[in-house]
Design an enzyme around this catalytic site. Structure first.
Site, short mmCIF file in Angstrom:
data_model
loop_
_atom_site.label_atom_id
_atom_site.label_comp_id
_atom_site.label_asym_id
_atom_site.label_seq_id
_atom_site.Cartn_x
_atom_site.Cartn_y
_atom_site.Cartn_z
N CYS A 1 0.65 -1.56 0.30
CA CYS A 1 0.14 -0.11 0.19
C CYS A 1 0.80 1.24 -0.34
CB CYS A 1 -0.81 0.44 1.27
SG CYS A 1 -1.99 -1.55 1.13
N HIS B 1 -9.71 3.72 -0.94
CA HIS B 1 -8.30 3.48 -0.38
C HIS B 1 -7.62 2.81 -1.75
CE1 HIS B 1 -4.08 2.06 0.41
NE2 HIS B 1 -4.27 0.98 2.12
#
Lengths: 386, 386
Positions: free
Chosen positions: B85, B335
């Site tokens: 991420c 996200h």
């Protein structure tokens, strides 16, 4: 930009490593390269990891961070880079850029691949991800298939023959015999090549680099720290990276890779050198035909003359021009795809240090050329005595 | 090292984009960022592409080269970077390093992810590749599972409660309402949070950032070229990258991510600033608990005080200290994991330009904090008025 230097290099043996993981191999090469550099671990600020197939095989991300932990380098900047079979060349370039920018004192660049476990069909399928999946991949074009098309186009345009392809294979396999890290240590005859399984017409089995396991690593640093190198540091005279067509629909020709041409032109300009200044090149012979294309794209011969020059032995050790792939190249040394670009640098550094297999009498300037996909990426690195 | 500047930024809307591919989204953000930068395409020398899940979902390598072709940037250096991420933060740092080293005039950094198509179970499985597969992954630990452990450890050590977690969610969701690019545009109540599906005790559905599609892009350049920026360039005061533990067996504590701590310390030192100088931070709230950990790791509050400070509203717009995630953060904005680090920079640049959603009255210095995996990588970028 600060000058940068290669202070340490290493490769594992290339071949089959059923008892080791991808990470084991990468750590092994990294440890050896750090030892060769003579640097303290505290002087290393970043780890770059080049790899193409590991994610698809093992399903493990953030491998560079795992490597840093295993190598006692916790906390350093860790970056995984992917550029198909050119991944390791890209890892090296970013190790160089970090030091050149002053963001790192020293960087450890590692490339690795563990390809032998999943079997040929699975690997062939994963390798197609280096091309454009929506077009060429969807049409069922494999990587040997693409380079078979290149070989046919080259034959039609320049008159190269099966014998010219075989000459590349025989030369590189002959060189690999003396390289203790090479996968193949036996010469091959024209008959063996001609009777090999047809993979993608006109390419036969021995025209194709093998599915291999292995890792290579390089430590890059500045001059102040390069002096610690145990076997002598080498200066990075140029390290250029380019991109090119990914799928066949993007290509103007099948007989030249523009990414290589541009990377070489930039590298020559950056180093203030030309093709005649290069004593030795380790270039990306993933297939025999690729070597014919590359020696021309890199400026060593005209395209129509490259196959004749190689067949006449003008690129072998002892010839007055550039010596090509004295390590055995990908065809003889093996091609763990994510490791290749750094293995090439290891071999060139060996030539400049005077410790290589098939050592040239006098090697002052060497080049490494790493190709990704069907020319989607290329790196060209020129190294010279420090 | 040369000073570097952000000349252009963009994001697509974050949310569900069933009619677009990963590459479509990346190209869309790239085009907008180039337009915002005011630069000619010929001035851009490199494309960095941050992505984590695309390879596993689409099986396509060398995407940065495909992006360069689609964006009219054929031939430039193209690099795919992966740090779970934290991939986009790493892409940005290498765009900065290339310009800082003098290897590029301008670089285009793009992060993208298309996560909604495969479904929650498949995405959850792919996300575990950000942890250590041989240990945590093999044991069946998911990412929400890991952060649930963090939340329990934090509660045991510092006394944080479910209400403290809910305060983070309510604040970030409230901010997202004003952000036209955010995935969620409605506020949520304490009752809605408390009645959400239990994901990984004590984390409930709204404590978790959503599975999202989206892309963000940033153009980095030198001062001579930053002046072309259509909406004003912003100076990169620091851009640091670190690594940390990958699996739980490497961790000394569950309530702090050492990669963040070190990256922040280095960034403050590099910029000659401290936490009190930061007006606004976009930080990595992949889960509500992560925001509690991050604001302490970044130095804004002591660990035992962070949850109380947030619950008291000390990180909201209008408070005298640092304003946290005025864009809505990952919990509100969405996200798309490989895009997040660059979306954060887009939001911080908006604050410094005076054009952001939930614009601060006076924002002079901003920070972006991007975390990869369970702290396997972190980047901290500090931006200031040019």
């Amino acid at each position: 930009m600060r000058h940068t230097y290669v202070a340490g290099t290493a490769t594992t043996t290339f071949g089959r490593h059923p008892d080791k993981t991808l990470i084991d191999l990468a750590v092994e090469a990294g440890e050896m390269a750090i030892a060769d550099s003579g640097l303290e671990r505290s002087e290393i600020d970043a780890v770059y990891f080049g790899n193409f197939l590991g994610r698809g095989i093992d399903g493990q991300g953030v491998i560079a961070s795992l490597l840093a932990l295993r190598l006692g380098l916790a906390g350093v900047a860790t970056t995984n880079v992917e550029g198909a079979c050119g991944s390791a060349g890209i890892a090296l370039r970013h190790g160089v850029l970090s030091v050149a920018a002053g963001a790192a004192t020293a960087t450890l660049c590692i490339g690795a691949e563990h390809m032998t476990r999943p079997g040929t069909q699975a690997i062939t399928k994963l390798l197609t991800e280096a091309g454009e999946m929506a077009t060429d991949g969807a049409a069922g074009l494999t990587f040997p298939g693409f380079f078979g098309l290149v070989a046919n186009a080259h034959a039609a345009r320049y008159g190269s023959t099966r014998d010219d392809l075989a000459a590349v294979v025989m030369q590189n396999r002959a060189c690999a015999v003396a390289n203790p890290n090479a996968m193949f240590r036996e010469t091959v005859s024209a008959d063996q090549i001609a009777s090999g399984k047809l993979i993608a017409d006109p390419l036969r089995l021995l025209d194709c680099s093998p599915i291999s396991d292995g890792a290579a690593a390089v430590v890059v640093t500045d001059w102040a720290h390069a002096t610690s190198s145990r076997n002598g540091a080498v200066r990075v005279l140029a390290c250029e990276q380019t991109s090119g067509p990914v799928g066949i629909r993007h290509m103007e020709t099948l007989t030249s890779f523009p990414a290589t041409v541009t990377a070489a032109q930039r590298a020559y300009k950056s180093a203030g050198l030309g093709p005649r200044d290069i004593d030795v090149v380790e270039l990306h012979d993933c297939f025999s035909i690729t070597e014919l294309v590359n020696v021309a794209d890199l400026g060593f011969f005209a395209h129509g003359e490259a196959h004749t020059a190689i067949a006449e032995g003008l690129t072998t050790n002892g010839s007055p021009g550039v010596v090509v792939n004295p390590s055995g190249g990908l065809l003889g040394r093996g091609h763990p795809v994510g490791a290749t670009g750094l293995a090439q640098v290891h071999e060139v550094v060996g030539q400049l240090r005077g410790t290589a297999a098939n050592q040239l009498p006098a090697a002052h300037v060497g080049m490494a050329h790493n190709l990704g996909g069907a020319g989607a990426t290329a790196t060209v690195t020129i190294l010279g005595a420090a």
